[in-house]
Design an enzyme around this catalytic site. Structure first.
Site, PDB file in Angstrom:
ATOM      1  N   GLU A  70       0.832  -1.265  -0.025  1.00  0.00           N
ATOM      2  CA  GLU A  70       0.130  -0.102   0.088  1.00  0.00           C
ATOM      3  C   GLU A  70       0.766   1.262   0.096  1.00  0.00           C
ATOM      4  O   GLU A  70       0.409   2.242  -0.781  1.00  0.00           O
ATOM      5  CB  GLU A  70      -1.094   0.186   1.250  1.00  0.00           C
ATOM      6  CG  GLU A  70      -1.800  -1.042   1.344  1.00  0.00           C
ATOM      7  CD  GLU A  70      -1.244  -2.326   2.110  1.00  0.00           C
ATOM      8  OE1 GLU A  70      -2.080  -2.836   2.659  1.00  0.00           O
ATOM      9  OE2 GLU A  70       0.193  -2.693   2.236  1.00  0.00           O
ATOM     10  N   GLU A 313      12.462 -32.370  -1.652  1.00  0.00           N
ATOM     11  CA  GLU A 313      12.588 -33.255  -2.906  1.00  0.00           C
ATOM     12  C   GLU A 313      13.273 -34.478  -2.932  1.00  0.00           C
ATOM     13  O   GLU A 313      13.819 -34.931  -3.979  1.00  0.00           O
ATOM     14  CB  GLU A 313      13.775 -32.268  -3.679  1.00  0.00           C
ATOM     15  CG  GLU A 313      13.178 -30.788  -4.398  1.00  0.00           C
ATOM     16  CD  GLU A 313      14.202 -30.486  -5.593  1.00  0.00           C
ATOM     17  OE1 GLU A 313      14.960 -31.175  -6.047  1.00  0.00           O
ATOM     18  OE2 GLU A 313      13.931 -29.322  -6.012  1.00  0.00           O
ATOM     19  N   GLY A 320       8.155 -40.557   2.171  1.00  0.00           N
ATOM     20  CA  GLY A 320       7.332 -41.405   2.980  1.00  0.00           C
ATOM     21  C   GLY A 320       7.049 -41.032   4.411  1.00  0.00           C
ATOM     22  O   GLY A 320       6.199 -40.910   4.995  1.00  0.00           O
TER      23      GLY A 320
END
Length: 379
Positions: A70, A313, A320
């Site tokens: 703003e 990654e 898992g």
């Protein structure tokens, strides 16, 4: 005889205003996206100032500690004297507190802005309240324009503000039969150049990148962003016993980003000293009931440094573990158009909750590959 009634004229004007609100909020969103990966722990915010249908100023939040969107838009318009009577479009509710910068709500009021159109409310209770403040001062305030799009843009900020944890994106390049390498224990790309380009865009837009020690030893990766004017994410390695060699590529390259290594409390002090001499920053973390690093503590440590998003990654063990712990929010799978078979490494190892699924899925063609994206949810 004029067939236009006052009500029909009012309806046309209202429709025109709605269309204008959507148009200018989309422009504000485009501006906000320029801050991706650069504003943490703050949100990405864009702002557009409009008078008589014309843009008189615009801006976005560039970095934490610098002026907010703003304030930048007001400055772009020529300062407070140039904004009197204008409409402000901003993707997030103007902050109403003094942090590293003064309250944006006060700046908006001082500029004499007549109407404020807000994409979404601020989920941070410390900063929220700007909309009510402006209404109480006689400013017309609309909230909820393109709210879903504004929410999607700032998922990391929202999660960080409400849970103290970062937004976690699991990423993998894989074959059609779900293999992330052609041969177990060997690295190498699975997907094509278009997918690899997109991965570097992800690295540029997220705060940190995380891999396990297995992937680090197999690939010896740089974990950098190879885009022109790109920004390297903070590198995070899960290395319980400090197996990463001090001569690893990620520790010897030109990069503004640090490398953090998470290890267990009992890890070798001598290995820690060698890695620290090579430039690594070591974090000792408790282990969970399975003897593995406590991932929630890892994420909390990341958040305490002001980071709000992590790109995971892999490899398979790490994927898992995040899924079992319920700590992943989003998955991006880059699917290459071929099969590998039993020689390859699977996407993940171990069990995962049976009711875990991808929601709000989208697909995108990237060269010969397909990107499948979705949010991870349990029924």
């Amino acid at each position: 005889m004029n067939s236009w009634t006052n009500s029909s004229i009012s309806s046309v004007k209202k429709k025109s205003m709605i269309e204008a609100d959507l148009h200018f909020m989309r422009l504000a969103l485009d501006l906000a996206k320029k801050g991706l990966g650069r504003t943490a722990p703050n949100p990405c915010v864009g702002a557009v100032l409009v008078r008589d249908g014309n843009i008189i100023g615009s801006g976005y939040h560039r970095n934490a500690g610098t002026p907010h969107a703003e304030v930048n838009a007001i400055a772009d318009a020529g300062g407070t004297s140039a904004c009197f009577g204008a409409t402000l479009y901003v993707t997030l509710e103007p902050c109403n507190h003094t942090g590293r910068t003064p309250p944006c709500s006060q700046a908006v009021l001082a500029a004499g802005i007549r109407r404020v159109v807000i994409g979404m409310a601020d989920p941070n209770p410390v900063a929220a309240g700007g909309a009510d403040f402006l209404r109480n001062q006689g400013v017309i305030v609309e909230i909820g324009v393109l709210e879903q799009e504004c929410h999607q843009l700032n998922r990391p900020f929202i999660k960080h503000s409400t849970t103290g944890l970062p937004w976690v994106v699991l990423k993998a390049g894989m074959s059609l039969d779900g293999k992330i390498s052609r041969v177990r224990g060997q690295g190498g790309p699975i997907t094509g150049p278009e997918s690899q380009q997109r991965v570097h865009e992800l690295r540029d837009q997220l705060d940190a990148i995380l891999i396990g020690i297995g992937t680090a030893l197999i690939d010896n990766p740089a974990l950098t962003c190879r885009l022109d004017n790109g920004r390297d994410p903070l590198r995070l390695i899960l290395d319980r016993q400090l197996r990463l060699p001090p001569d690893a590529k990620m520790l010897h390259q030109q990069s503004d980003a640090a490398t953090w290594i998470f290890c267990e409390n009992e890890a070798s002090v001598e290995k820690q000293k060698l890695l620290e001499q090579a430039g690594a920053i070591i974090h000792r973390i408790a282990v969970d009931h399975n003897g593995q690093l406590d991932l929630k503590q890892v994420l909390q440590r990341i958040c305490s440094a002001g980071l709000t998003s992590v790109l995971v990654e892999g490899g398979a063990t790490v994927h898992g573990a995040f899924l079992r712990a319920g700590l992943a929010d989003e998955m991006q799978l880059f699917l290459a158009p071929y099969f590998i078979g039993d020689t390859g490494t699977p996407l993940l190892t171990g069990s995962v909750p049976l009711n875990l699924k991808l929601m709000e899925m989208t697909t995108e063609k990237l060269g010969e590959d397909v990107l499948l994206r979705g949010l991870l949810r349990t029924d």
